[in-house]
Write a protein that holds these residues in place. Structure first.
Motif, PDB file in Angstrom:
ATOM      1  N   MET A  22      29.438 -17.707  43.275  1.00 42.47           N
ATOM      2  CA  MET A  22      28.917 -19.070  43.291  1.00 42.47           C
ATOM      3  C   MET A  22      28.126 -19.354  42.021  1.00 42.47           C
ATOM      4  SD  MET A  22      26.354 -20.992  45.990  1.00 42.47           S
ATOM      5  CE  MET A  22      27.400 -20.841  47.416  1.00 42.47           C
ATOM      6  N   GLU A  23      27.394 -18.359  41.572  1.00 36.39           N
ATOM      7  CA  GLU A  23      26.595 -18.508  40.353  1.00 36.39           C
ATOM      8  C   GLU A  23      27.512 -18.765  39.143  1.00 36.39           C
ATOM      9  OE1 GLU A  23      23.347 -15.809  37.925  1.00 36.39           O
ATOM     10  OE2 GLU A  23      23.795 -15.303  40.005  1.00 36.39           O
ATOM     11  N   LYS A  24      28.604 -18.017  39.054  1.00 35.90           N
ATOM     12  CA  LYS A  24      29.552 -18.190  37.950  1.00 35.90           C
ATOM     13  C   LYS A  24      30.259 -19.541  38.019  1.00 35.90           C
ATOM     14  CE  LYS A  24      30.424 -13.293  37.259  1.00 35.90           C
ATOM     15  NZ  LYS A  24      31.407 -12.213  37.360  1.00 35.90           N
ATOM     16  N   LYS A  25      30.612 -19.980  39.224  1.00 36.69           N
ATOM     17  CA  LYS A  25      31.252 -21.285  39.383  1.00 36.69           C
ATOM     18  C   LYS A  25      30.299 -22.397  38.959  1.00 36.69           C
ATOM     19  CE  LYS A  25      34.450 -20.060  43.074  1.00 36.69           C
ATOM     20  NZ  LYS A  25      34.811 -20.231  44.485  1.00 36.69           N
ATOM     21  N   GLY A  26      29.040 -22.232  39.265  1.00 37.00           N
ATOM     22  CA  GLY A  26      28.037 -23.209  38.865  1.00 37.00           C
ATOM     23  C   GLY A  26      27.917 -23.299  37.354  1.00 37.00           C
ATOM     24  N   LYS A  27      27.892 -22.152  36.700  1.00 35.13           N
ATOM     25  CA  LYS A  27      27.814 -22.133  35.239  1.00 35.13           C
ATOM     26  C   LYS A  27      29.050 -22.786  34.631  1.00 35.13           C
ATOM     27  CE  LYS A  27      24.801 -18.163  34.668  1.00 35.13           C
ATOM     28  NZ  LYS A  27      24.649 -16.798  34.145  1.00 35.13           N
ATOM     29  N   ALA A  28      30.213 -22.536  35.221  1.00 36.72           N
ATOM     30  CA  ALA A  28      31.458 -23.128  34.730  1.00 36.72           C
ATOM     31  C   ALA A  28      31.421 -24.649  34.863  1.00 36.72           C
ATOM     32  CB  ALA A  28      32.642 -22.558  35.480  1.00 36.72           C
ATOM     33  N   GLU A  29      30.889 -25.145  35.977  1.00 36.05           N
ATOM     34  CA  GLU A  29      30.795 -26.594  36.168  1.00 36.05           C
ATOM     35  C   GLU A  29      29.835 -27.239  35.173  1.00 36.05           C
ATOM     36  OE1 GLU A  29      30.293 -28.268  40.034  1.00 36.05           O
ATOM     37  OE2 GLU A  29      31.701 -26.847  40.931  1.00 36.05           O
ATOM     38  N   ILE A  30      28.764 -26.540  34.855  1.00 40.04           N
ATOM     39  CA  ILE A  30      27.817 -27.050  33.864  1.00 40.04           C
ATOM     40  C   ILE A  30      28.519 -27.203  32.522  1.00 40.04           C
ATOM     41  CG2 ILE A  30      25.742 -26.497  32.532  1.00 40.04           C
ATOM     42  CD1 ILE A  30      24.658 -25.115  35.068  1.00 40.04           C
ATOM     43  N   VAL A  31      29.245 -26.176  32.118  1.00 40.04           N
ATOM     44  CA  VAL A  31      29.956 -26.209  30.845  1.00 40.04           C
ATOM     45  C   VAL A  31      31.003 -27.320  30.851  1.00 40.04           C
ATOM     46  CG1 VAL A  31      31.537 -24.917  29.353  1.00 40.04           C
ATOM     47  CG2 VAL A  31      29.537 -23.784  30.322  1.00 40.04           C
ATOM     48  N   LYS A  32      31.731 -27.444  31.957  1.00 41.07           N
ATOM     49  CA  LYS A  32      32.764 -28.484  32.070  1.00 41.07           C
ATOM     50  C   LYS A  32      32.148 -29.876  31.950  1.00 41.07           C
ATOM     51  CE  LYS A  32      36.365 -28.326  35.133  1.00 41.07           C
ATOM     52  NZ  LYS A  32      36.968 -28.377  36.482  1.00 41.07           N
ATOM     53  N   GLY A  33      31.036 -30.090  32.612  1.00 42.60           N
ATOM     54  CA  GLY A  33      30.360 -31.384  32.551  1.00 42.60           C
ATOM     55  C   GLY A  33      29.855 -31.700  31.154  1.00 42.60           C
ATOM     56  N   LYS A  34      29.303 -30.696  30.484  1.00 39.54           N
ATOM     57  CA  LYS A  34      28.795 -30.901  29.123  1.00 39.54           C
ATOM     58  C   LYS A  34      29.935 -31.178  28.146  1.00 39.54           C
ATOM     59  CE  LYS A  34      24.445 -28.418  29.457  1.00 39.54           C
ATOM     60  NZ  LYS A  34      23.621 -27.304  28.958  1.00 39.54           N
ATOM     61  N   MET A  35      31.066 -30.494  28.333  1.00 43.70           N
ATOM     62  CA  MET A  35      32.211 -30.727  27.457  1.00 43.70           C
ATOM     63  C   MET A  35      32.757 -32.139  27.640  1.00 43.70           C
ATOM     64  SD  MET A  35      34.281 -27.078  27.506  1.00 43.70           S
ATOM     65  CE  MET A  35      35.805 -27.929  27.617  1.00 43.70           C
ATOM     66  N   ARG A  36      32.899 -32.562  28.874  1.00 44.40           N
ATOM     67  CA  ARG A  36      33.391 -33.914  29.136  1.00 44.40           C
ATOM     68  C   ARG A  36      32.435 -34.965  28.581  1.00 44.40           C
ATOM     69  NH1 ARG A  36      35.834 -33.662  35.278  1.00 44.40           N
ATOM     70  NH2 ARG A  36      37.634 -32.386  34.744  1.00 44.40           N
ATOM     71  N   HIS A  37      31.150 -34.697  28.708  1.00 45.40           N
ATOM     72  CA  HIS A  37      30.149 -35.617  28.181  1.00 45.40           C
ATOM     73  C   HIS A  37      30.291 -35.738  26.663  1.00 45.40           C
ATOM     74  CE1 HIS A  37      26.395 -37.844  28.203  1.00 45.40           C
ATOM     75  NE2 HIS A  37      25.974 -37.078  27.203  1.00 45.40           N
ATOM     76  N   ALA A  38      30.502 -34.615  25.997  1.00 49.04           N
ATOM     77  CA  ALA A  38      30.658 -34.621  24.542  1.00 49.04           C
ATOM     78  C   ALA A  38      31.927 -35.368  24.132  1.00 49.04           C
ATOM     79  CB  ALA A  38      30.699 -33.193  24.017  1.00 49.04           C
ATOM     80  N   VAL A  39      33.005 -35.191  24.894  1.00 50.06           N
ATOM     81  CA  VAL A  39      34.259 -35.887  24.591  1.00 50.06           C
ATOM     82  C   VAL A  39      34.064 -37.392  24.729  1.00 50.06           C
ATOM     83  CG1 VAL A  39      36.604 -36.297  25.425  1.00 50.06           C
ATOM     84  CG2 VAL A  39      35.775 -33.965  25.167  1.00 50.06           C
ATOM     85  N   GLU A  40      33.415 -37.821  25.788  1.00 39.51           N
ATOM     86  CA  GLU A  40      33.176 -39.251  25.990  1.00 39.51           C
ATOM     87  C   GLU A  40      32.284 -39.816  24.888  1.00 39.51           C
ATOM     88  OE1 GLU A  40      34.494 -41.477  28.104  1.00 39.51           O
ATOM     89  OE2 GLU A  40      35.799 -39.839  28.696  1.00 39.51           O
ATOM     90  N   LYS A  41      31.318 -39.037  24.469  1.00 44.53           N
ATOM     91  CA  LYS A  41      30.431 -39.465  23.395  1.00 44.53           C
ATOM     92  C   LYS A  41      31.222 -39.628  22.097  1.00 44.53           C
ATOM     93  CE  LYS A  41      25.626 -38.387  22.471  1.00 44.53           C
ATOM     94  NZ  LYS A  41      24.594 -37.369  22.513  1.00 44.53           N
TER      95      LYS A  41
END
Length: 57
Positions: free
Chosen positions: A31-50
């Motif tokens: 669960m901890e690893k999945k959480g870290k992966a979601e954080i990275v995914k969210g940050k990447m998508r945010h950067a793409v939108e920016k």
């Protein structure tokens, strides 16, 4: 940047952080690893939108 997509990306980051912390508390490494992966995914998508917003102007 589209406000809906921005909100969704920030939501993913928050959801990931919640899973990461819950995984640490419970001792669930998966669960901890999945959480870290979601954080990275969210940050990447945010950067793409920016970046999309930068090229539109």
């Amino acid at each position: 940047m589209d406000i809906g997509k921005k909100t969704r990306n920030v939501g993913k980051i928050i959801e990931g952080k919640t899973k990461e912390v819950a995984g640490k508390v419970v001792g669930n490494k998966s669960m901890e690893k999945k959480g870290k992966a979601e954080i990275v995914k969210g940050k990447m998508r945010h950067a793409v939108e920016k970046g999309k917003g930068t090229f539109r102007h």
